[in-house]
Each structure stands twice: as structure tokens, then as C-alpha cells.
Enzyme design. Structure first.
Site, PDB file in Angstrom:
ATOM      1  N   THR A   1     -62.921 -14.006  57.662  1.00 11.29           N
ATOM      2  CA  THR A   1     -61.988 -14.883  58.377  1.00 11.29           C
ATOM      3  C   THR A   1     -62.521 -16.313  58.286  1.00 11.29           C
ATOM      4  OG1 THR A   1     -61.441 -13.086  59.869  1.00 11.29           O
ATOM      5  CG2 THR A   1     -60.923 -15.324  60.634  1.00 11.29           C
TER       6      THR A   1
ATOM      7  N   SER B   1     -72.208 -29.028  50.515  1.00 13.58           N
ATOM      8  CA  SER B   1     -72.506 -28.609  51.887  1.00 13.58           C
ATOM      9  C   SER B   1     -72.098 -29.724  52.843  1.00 13.58           C
ATOM     10  CB  SER B   1     -74.000 -28.324  52.025  1.00 13.58           C
ATOM     11  OG  SER B   1     -74.296 -27.962  53.349  1.00 13.58           O
ATOM     12  N   ALA B   2     -71.309 -29.383  53.871  1.00 12.89           N
ATOM     13  CA  ALA B   2     -70.737 -30.416  54.748  1.00 12.89           C
ATOM     14  C   ALA B   2     -71.789 -31.157  55.568  1.00 12.89           C
ATOM     15  CB  ALA B   2     -69.709 -29.776  55.685  1.00 12.89           C
ATOM     16  N   HIS B   3     -72.842 -30.432  55.991  1.00 15.19           N
ATOM     17  CA  HIS B   3     -73.751 -31.079  56.945  1.00 15.19           C
ATOM     18  C   HIS B   3     -74.643 -32.152  56.318  1.00 15.19           C
ATOM     19  CE1 HIS B   3     -77.837 -29.133  56.350  1.00 15.19           C
ATOM     20  NE2 HIS B   3     -77.109 -28.247  55.701  1.00 15.19           N
TER      21      HIS B   3
ATOM     22  N   GLY C   1     -74.184 -24.498  51.706  1.00 14.52           N
ATOM     23  CA  GLY C   1     -74.546 -24.860  50.340  1.00 14.52           C
ATOM     24  C   GLY C   1     -75.333 -23.736  49.691  1.00 14.52           C
ATOM     25  N   THR C   2     -76.187 -23.100  50.475  1.00 13.16           N
ATOM     26  CA  THR C   2     -76.981 -21.979  49.962  1.00 13.16           C
ATOM     27  C   THR C   2     -76.065 -20.879  49.434  1.00 13.16           C
ATOM     28  OG1 THR C   2     -78.764 -22.456  51.521  1.00 13.16           O
ATOM     29  CG2 THR C   2     -78.686 -20.222  50.621  1.00 13.16           C
TER      30      THR C   2
ATOM     31  N   ASN D   1     -83.648 -32.977  46.272  1.00 14.14           N
ATOM     32  CA  ASN D   1     -83.774 -33.164  47.722  1.00 14.14           C
ATOM     33  C   ASN D   1     -85.135 -33.718  48.134  1.00 14.14           C
ATOM     34  OD1 ASN D   1     -84.256 -30.458  46.638  1.00 14.14           O
ATOM     35  ND2 ASN D   1     -84.997 -29.950  48.668  1.00 14.14           N
TER      36      ASN D   1
ATOM     37  N   CYS E   1     -86.227 -27.437  54.266  1.00 12.06           N
ATOM     38  CA  CYS E   1     -86.156 -26.010  53.974  1.00 12.06           C
ATOM     39  C   CYS E   1     -87.525 -25.431  53.651  1.00 12.06           C
ATOM     40  CB  CYS E   1     -85.215 -25.761  52.810  1.00 12.06           C
ATOM     41  SG  CYS E   1     -83.645 -26.526  53.092  1.00 12.06           S
TER      42      CYS E   1
HETATM   43  N1  PLP Z   1     -79.249 -27.426  47.739  1.00 17.02           N
HETATM   44  C1  PLP Z   1     -79.934 -28.540  48.048  1.00 17.02           C
HETATM   45  C2  PLP Z   1     -80.317 -29.485  46.952  1.00 17.02           C
HETATM   46  C3  PLP Z   1     -80.272 -28.818  49.371  1.00 17.02           C
HETATM   47  O1  PLP Z   1     -80.964 -29.920  49.662  1.00 17.02           O
HETATM   48  C4  PLP Z   1     -79.890 -27.897  50.383  1.00 17.02           C
HETATM   49  C5  PLP Z   1     -80.267 -28.123  51.791  1.00 17.02           C
HETATM   50  O2  PLP Z   1     -81.236 -28.793  52.087  1.00 17.02           O
HETATM   51  C6  PLP Z   1     -79.168 -26.758  50.000  1.00 17.02           C
HETATM   52  C7  PLP Z   1     -78.873 -26.546  48.674  1.00 17.02           C
HETATM   53  C8  PLP Z   1     -78.731 -25.738  51.017  1.00 17.02           C
HETATM   54  O3  PLP Z   1     -77.609 -26.195  51.745  1.00 17.02           O
HETATM   55  P1  PLP Z   1     -77.289 -25.531  53.177  1.00 17.02           P
HETATM   56  O4  PLP Z   1     -78.244 -26.162  54.141  1.00 17.02           O
HETATM   57  O5  PLP Z   1     -75.854 -25.910  53.448  1.00 17.02           O
HETATM   58  O6  PLP Z   1     -77.470 -24.076  53.018  1.00 17.02           O
END
Ligand code: PLP
Length: 416
Positions: free
Chosen positions: A254, A216-218, A82-83, A168, A344
Site C-alpha cells: 500500500t 531518496s526524498a530525505h 534510496g537503499t 556521499n 550510514c
Molecule cells: N546512496 C547514497 C549515495 C546515499 O548517500 C544514501 C544515504 O546516505 C543511500 C543510497 C541510501 O538512501 P536511504 O537513506 O534513502 O536509504
């Protein structure tokens, strides 16, 4: 619905209530990924059969992820997180605009975005000769961005607006449809970080009028290390990773076939379960809020009362903010995984939450947030056990509290 919770499979007795940090894999995801961690190891760019198998699996997953947000498959670009999707949206759109116009770029975002957005904005501000202008829109005490402040910001030349769909830390949902509509009226691109929202609330890129959307998948019971950026057809975007030209030249490397396949399966499972899960998790959330409120007099909630993620509850205990570290440690020792705000920012712990400060809380209150975030494998029994343990632990840490008995078996209040 599997009868045994994922947390119980991991370590029987532990209660995992930190799904905003990450989620356990859904067994359906693991089954889908299996072959691609074993015999089906081909490189999707190879023309032989092994390569074609990998390519076909990626394209199936692309369609599954697209279906979760009402997009066309070719509008999905897989990234490593996601980042990275957020970085590609902001840096990619800004670079493309600068190349096209030769002018200084201007990105409008909110004060409560994830670090993936805020840090990318800092990078953009410091890049190039003039640097990109960054405007951080304020939020109200519920964490909402006001359309008026966006309208004011749109008066000066704006390249891109980026506002998260769901926060978040406090779970507040932004009025994305309204904000994106206003943005489009000014002919400006709109990005939303939907990492926390996807799979939990319905999202349709056309109804929302967004041009770019991060996933983001996780966060939706898929694997870690795989994300995606929705890029509306015709949107000008420059790559930030250079190489062999995979993912329409926007994300060379890849492909992570197993991760992508897992993301596809997770997106499909989320789409199937979304409506029922939203109701079930919101009921659990209401039960927890009601149980804590009844038993613990200093309990208060952060974030919007109704515009919020269904399974997300952020709260504090008035006057007890300095005890947060001890409380978290005691909860962990009692088998409960919850968090203090976002995972994070956990390595900056002790710092007040920037999100709460932006919402107008003082520095003491902004250090006192606990976050409970529920997921697909949580059960009513876990909710009841959580309440019993939590209330006991809070009372033990504060001898002045005489908890009212928590009638945990009481049925959940109706949804607001
Ligand atoms: N954006 C938000 C709102 C999030 O909560 C997070 C992860 O906590 C991210 C982006 C980042 O996603 P990733 O963990 O896949 O890098």
C-alpha cells in the site's frame, strides 16, 4: 528563502552542516503532506472517492519527481528508500537477465559506492549456484572512475553497470554521461545511484543515457522513508517485493501517500531552487575551505577540486587524524553538527573510510575525514560562526597550532 534557518528553528544557535546525512523538511513539503497525514487517508487502490483522492495525489507527485530528472511519470517507481531503489535496480535487473538468458550475471560497479550498492553486490555474489560475478572498478586519488577501466570490464559479458552520480563521502561527481554512453555502446544496462546528486546538480536521464536511477526524498528536504527508482521504458526488471502488484508490479505494498506527496513537493522545490542554490552553496563551501586553509596550516581537502557537489566539503588536518573523535565531540558540544564521512557507516566508526582507502589514502589519513554538507536553510551568518568556532576548537585541541586570524567577512572566491 525563509529568513530563519531550519536548524535555528529546531534549537536556536545550533548549526546543522550535515545535509548529506539527511535534510530538514522544507516548509512547502510539510504543507503539501499535511492533508495526507490527516483527513485524506484513503488507500490509493480503492475505487471510492477517498481512494481516488490518494491516487490523484500520487500521480501528481510522480510527475513532479519525473520532472526533476527529465523522465516520463510512468518511468518512476516509488520505493521505501534510496537503499530499496538501489536493491531493486541491482537485484531486479540481475534476476531479469538470468531469467532471460539462463547465464551467470556480471555486475560492474565502483570501489566507492554506498553500502546500499556494495552490500547488494555481496548478496548477489553469494546468491544462486554460481553467484553473480562482481567487478569493482578502481578510482583515482580524486575519487573518479576512469572510462578505460570500464571499457576493459565491458570486454567480458556484463549484465549491468552501476556507478554513483555523486559520492556521499567526498562529494566527487562521476562522468556519468560518458560512462553510460560507453556502456550503452556495448548494449549493457546502466544504473546510477543519484541519491546524493538529485536536487543539487542538474540531472536528465536522457542526456545521461541511464536506464535506472535511484533517488531518496530525505536528501532533498523531503521526508524520510520514501525513495524512487527511475526505470527507462522497456527495461527488464524483476520485482524484489511481492504482493498486491502496486507500482506496476515492481513494488507491491500500500503506497505511503503522505511520503510520496512530500517527495513530489520536495522534487518540485528542488527543481525551482536548484540553479540559485548551487551557486549560493558553492560560495559558502569556498568560504569555508578558504577560511580553514588560511587559519589552520594542516588543513587539506579530499575529493575532486571542481567535479564535486556544490555544498559538500570533505577535509582533514594532517597529523591530527587521531584527534577526529575528540574534534567531532567538541564541535557537537559547541553546537555544530558535521560528520566523519557517511552517517550510514557511523556505527563502524574507528574504521578507516573505504572510500579514502580506495582513493589511495593510507589507513591513518582514512580515519581523519570530516564532512561539511550544506543545505537550503543555511545562512552566511552560520558559515561565519562555524569558521570562528571550528578554528578555535581545532587550535584548542592542538596547542602547537597558532591559528591565523580568519577574516570570515571576506567575500567568497569566484566559483571554479
Ligand atoms: N546512496 C547514497 C549515495 C546515499 O548517500 C544514501 C544515504 O546516505 C543511500 C543510497 C541510501 O538512501 P536511504 O537513506 O534513502 O536509504
Amino acid at each position: 528563502m525563509p529568513s530563519q534557518s531550519a536548524s535555528e528553528r529546531l534549537d536556536s544557535g545550533r548549526i546543522y552542516f550535515d545535509h548529506s546525512a539527511t535534510t530538514p523538511l522544507d516548509p512547502r513539503v510539510l504543507t503539501a503532506m499535511g492533508p495526507f497525514l490527516g483527513g485524506a487517508f484513503g488507500n490509493a487502490s480503492s475505487l471510492h472517492q477517498e481512494g481516488r483522492v490518494a491516487r490523484a495525489a500520487i500521480e501528481t507527485a510522480r510527475a513532479q519527481v519525473a520532472a526533476l530528472i527529465g523522465a516520463e511519470p510512468e518511468e518512476i517507481i516509488f520505493t521505501a528508500s534510496g537503499t530499496e531503489a538501489d536493491n531493486l535496480a541491482l537485484i531486479g535487473a540481475t534476476r531479469a537477465a538470468i531469467t532471460k538468458t539462463g547465464k551467470r550475471a556480471h555486475v560492474v560497479t565502483s570501489a566507492i559506492e554506498h553500502a546500499a550498492i556494495l552490500e547488494t553486490c555481496k548478496f548477489l555474489a553469494a546468491s544462486g549456484t554460481a553467484g553473480t560475478k562482481i567487478t569493482h572498478l578502481p578510482v583515482d586519488s580524486d575519487g573518479l572512475v576512469g572510462p578505460e577501466s570500464l571499457l576493459r570490464a565491458l570486454q567480458s559479458n556484463v549484465t549491468l553497470v552501476s556507478i554513483m552520480a555523486a559520492n556521499n563521502v567526498v562529494g566527487t561527481l562521476q562522468p556519468i554521461e560518458e560512462l553510460a554512453h560507453l556502456t550503452k555502446l556495448h548494449g549493457v544496462l546502466f544504473h546510477t545511484d543519484a541519491v546524493q546528486a538529485a536536487g543539487k546538480i542538474p540531472l536528465d536521464v536522457n542526456q545521461l543515457h541511464v536506464d535506472l536511477l535511484s533517488l531518496s526524498a530525505h536528501k532533498l528536504h523531503g521526508p524520510k522513508g520514501i525513495g524512487a527508482l527511475y526505470v527507462r521504458k522497456g527495461t527488464q526488471l524483476a520485482p524484489i517485493v511481492f504482493g498486491g502488484g502496486q507500482e506496476r508490479g515492481l513494488r507491491s505494498a500500500t503506497e505511503n501517500v503522505a511520503g510520496i506527496v512530500g517527495f513530489g513537493a520536495a522534487a518540485e522545490a528542488a527543481r525551482e531552487d536548484l540553479a540559485d542554490e548551487a551557486i549560493r552553496l558553492a560560495q559558502f563551501r569556498e568560504s569555508i575551505a578558504a577560511g580553514l586553509k588560511r587559519a589552520l596550516p594542516h588543513f587539506y581537502i579530499f575529493g575532486h577540486a571542481t567535479k564535486r557537489l556544490p555544498g559538500h566539503l570533505s577535509f582533514g588536518f594532517r597529523g591530527q587524524e587521531r584527534e577526529l573523535g575528540r574534534l567531532l565531540a567538541a564541535l557537537d558540544a559547541a553546537g555544530i553538527a558535521v560528520s566523519a564521512g557517511s552517517a550510514c557507516s557511523a556505527h563502524h566508526s574507528g574504521e578507516p573510510s573505504g572510500v579514502l582507502l580506495a582513493m589511495g589514502y593510507d589507513a591513518v589519513q582514512s580515519r581523519g575525514l570530516l564532512r561539511v554538507s550544506l543545505g537550503r536553510f543555511n545562512t552566511r551568518q552560520e558559515v561565519d560562526r562555524f569558521l570562528e568556532r571550528m578554528i578555535r576548537i581545532v587550535a584548542e585541541l592542538d596547542p602547537e597550532i597558532e591559528p591565523a586570524p580568519a577574516d570570515v567577512a571576506e567575500s567568497a572566491p569566484a566559483l571554479a
